[in-house]
Design a protein around this motif. Structure first.
Motif, PDB file in Angstrom:
ATOM      1  N   PHE A  51       5.585   1.114  43.602  1.00 27.95           N
ATOM      2  CA  PHE A  51       4.790   1.193  44.654  1.00 27.95           C
ATOM      3  C   PHE A  51       5.827   1.206  46.106  1.00 27.95           C
ATOM      4  O   PHE A  51       5.638   2.254  46.931  1.00 27.95           O
ATOM      5  N   LEU A  77       7.211   4.864  46.250  1.00 32.11           N
ATOM      6  CA  LEU A  77       6.151   5.660  46.683  1.00 32.11           C
ATOM      7  C   LEU A  77       5.777   5.687  48.211  1.00 32.11           C
ATOM      8  O   LEU A  77       5.599   6.563  49.108  1.00 32.11           O
ATOM      9  N   ILE A  86      -3.005   9.513  45.465  1.00 32.35           N
ATOM     10  CA  ILE A  86      -1.961   8.783  45.859  1.00 32.35           C
ATOM     11  C   ILE A  86      -1.739   8.304  47.437  1.00 32.35           C
ATOM     12  O   ILE A  86      -1.582   7.266  47.906  1.00 32.35           O
ATOM     13  N   HIS A  87      -2.267   9.387  48.138  1.00 38.01           N
ATOM     14  CA  HIS A  87      -2.393   9.389  49.680  1.00 38.01           C
ATOM     15  C   HIS A  87      -3.483   8.123  49.865  1.00 38.01           C
ATOM     16  O   HIS A  87      -3.167   7.453  50.924  1.00 38.01           O
ATOM     17  N   TYR A  92      -1.240  -0.381  41.712  1.00 41.47           N
ATOM     18  CA  TYR A  92       0.061  -0.291  41.072  1.00 41.47           C
ATOM     19  C   TYR A  92       0.772  -1.509  40.275  1.00 41.47           C
ATOM     20  O   TYR A  92       0.641  -2.624  41.062  1.00 41.47           O
ATOM     21  N   ILE A 148      -4.790  14.193  42.212  1.00 39.02           N
ATOM     22  CA  ILE A 148      -4.083  13.076  42.114  1.00 39.02           C
ATOM     23  C   ILE A 148      -3.148  12.734  43.190  1.00 39.02           C
ATOM     24  O   ILE A 148      -2.932  11.584  43.705  1.00 39.02           O
ATOM     25  N   GLN A 149      -2.988  13.795  43.970  1.00 41.70           N
ATOM     26  CA  GLN A 149      -1.802  13.572  45.061  1.00 41.70           C
ATOM     27  C   GLN A 149      -3.031  13.069  46.087  1.00 41.70           C
ATOM     28  O   GLN A 149      -2.453  12.200  46.726  1.00 41.70           O
ATOM     29  N   ALA A 177       6.485   8.173  51.297  1.00 42.45           N
ATOM     30  CA  ALA A 177       5.348   8.752  52.029  1.00 42.45           C
ATOM     31  C   ALA A 177       5.594   8.475  53.601  1.00 42.45           C
ATOM     32  O   ALA A 177       5.272   9.203  54.424  1.00 42.45           O
ATOM     33  N   ARG A 199      -4.061   5.596  48.292  1.00 42.22           N
ATOM     34  CA  ARG A 199      -3.266   4.130  48.121  1.00 42.22           C
ATOM     35  C   ARG A 199      -2.292   3.936  49.124  1.00 42.22           C
ATOM     36  O   ARG A 199      -2.333   2.900  49.568  1.00 42.22           O
ATOM     37  N   ILE A 200      -1.646   4.993  49.780  1.00 41.35           N
ATOM     38  CA  ILE A 200      -0.792   4.426  50.706  1.00 41.35           C
ATOM     39  C   ILE A 200      -1.457   4.123  52.149  1.00 41.35           C
ATOM     40  O   ILE A 200      -1.156   3.451  52.762  1.00 41.35           O
ATOM     41  N   TYR A 205      -9.804   4.740  43.883  1.00 43.00           N
ATOM     42  CA  TYR A 205      -8.121   4.912  44.169  1.00 43.00           C
ATOM     43  C   TYR A 205      -7.376   3.823  43.518  1.00 43.00           C
ATOM     44  O   TYR A 205      -6.063   4.225  43.063  1.00 43.00           O
ATOM     45  N   HIS A 206      -7.693   2.778  43.559  1.00 42.21           N
ATOM     46  CA  HIS A 206      -7.030   1.557  43.059  1.00 42.21           C
ATOM     47  C   HIS A 206      -7.317   1.429  41.421  1.00 42.21           C
ATOM     48  O   HIS A 206      -6.420   0.758  40.872  1.00 42.21           O
TER      49      HIS A 206
END
Length: 279
Positions: free
Chosen positions: A253, A256, A220-221, A247, A216-217, A260, A223-224, A183-184
């Motif tokens: 970052f 986003l 992102i999740h 990011y 892709i979503q 979230a 990463r969060i 994910y990074h």
């Protein structure tokens, strides 16, 4: 019937074409309202104009014409030319529009060199069965057509290696694990799809159905989630955490993260680490 096929194809016809050196095989510009055609080049070369684009096909190549797509065909006369043909309708492949074997953005001419003998054998059997003229109730042509389409589908979507023949569930599970571990990185949908031997649109469709969001979503999740963990268990700065979760832009970052969680990263850290009132 394979789980890939949600609706059985209905055979319109199948035939083997053979032309000697000097004999041309030509079909002028035309299209079919509801029929899909597949061709397997067994010998020689031919030129195809499909939806306004030119393609050259040679022995070992498949050519697929979708319904309503204009196409023109002309063989080379310098050498013998042979190909197998099958036309069908009513097919429904999982994740694709009716009567489609390919995504709209996939090339209609492609090599099946890793599976040539199997495909050629099934085409020949199908043509022989059709030529016998058995009644519909006695013929096995429908089953042969399904086997043939399955092999074509495998050859197109799973030819990259011996690990490529994945079920839909295995593919999306493998894609999910790939995202969780990377994910990074600056992931793209094509990169993820290539990893599981699917087209980007096919993977997106399967992933959305299984997990309720796009690959892709999901990235992102991830990463969060990782950023929240870093914020509450380390003393890394927001800038450091942004880079750790993929990011380059701290502002991107922060935006986003706030979208979230409802909080800016710094505020989230303060709220998470604040002693509870009961203490």
């Amino acid at each position: 019937m394979s789980a890939i096929f949600l609706k059985r194809p209905v055979l319109e016809g199948a035939i083997a074409f053979h032309r000697k050196t000097g004999e041309s095989c030509y079909f002028p510009l035309h299209r079919h309202e509801a029929m899909t055609e597949i061709l397997f080049i067994a010998e020689g070369e031919a030129d195809y104009w499909i939806d306004g684009k030119h393609y050259k096909a040679r022995a070992g190549d498949m050519v697929i014409f979708r319904p309503l797509v204009w196409h023109e065909e002309r063989s080379r006369i310098e050498a013998p030319f042979s190909f197998y043909y099958a036309g069908f309708h009513s097919l429904q492949v999982q994740g694709l529009p009716a009567n489609h074997l390919l995504e709209d953005d996939e090339q209609p001419v492609f090599s099946v060199s890793s599976n040539v003998e199997r495909i050629k054998h099934l085409f020949q059997e199908l043509c022989d069965e059709v030529n016998e003229g058995w009644s519909e109730a006695l013929t096995s042509s429908g089953l042969l057509l399904e086997l043939l389409l399955l092999e074509v589908h495998r050859s197109k979507h799973h030819a990259a290696g011996k690990t490529a023949r994945l079920s839909a569930q295995t593919a999306i599970t493998k894609a999910r694990r790939y995202i969780e571990e990377r994910y990074h990185e600056p992931l793209t949908i094509k990169q993820i799809a290539d990893h599981v031997y699917l087209s980007p649109s096919h993977l997106s469709h399967l992933f959305q159905d299984a997990y309720g969001e796009s690959p892709i979503q999901f990235a992102i999740h991830q990463r969060i989630h990782a950023a929240r963990r870093y914020l509450t268990t380390t003393e890394f700065s927001v800038e450091q955490i942004a880079r750790l979760v993929g990011y380059e832009s701290v502002t991107a970052f922060q935006n986003l993260f706030k979208k979230a969680t409802g909080l800016a990263p710094g505020t989230f850290r303060k709220e998470a680490l604040r002693p509870s009132e009961s203490q």
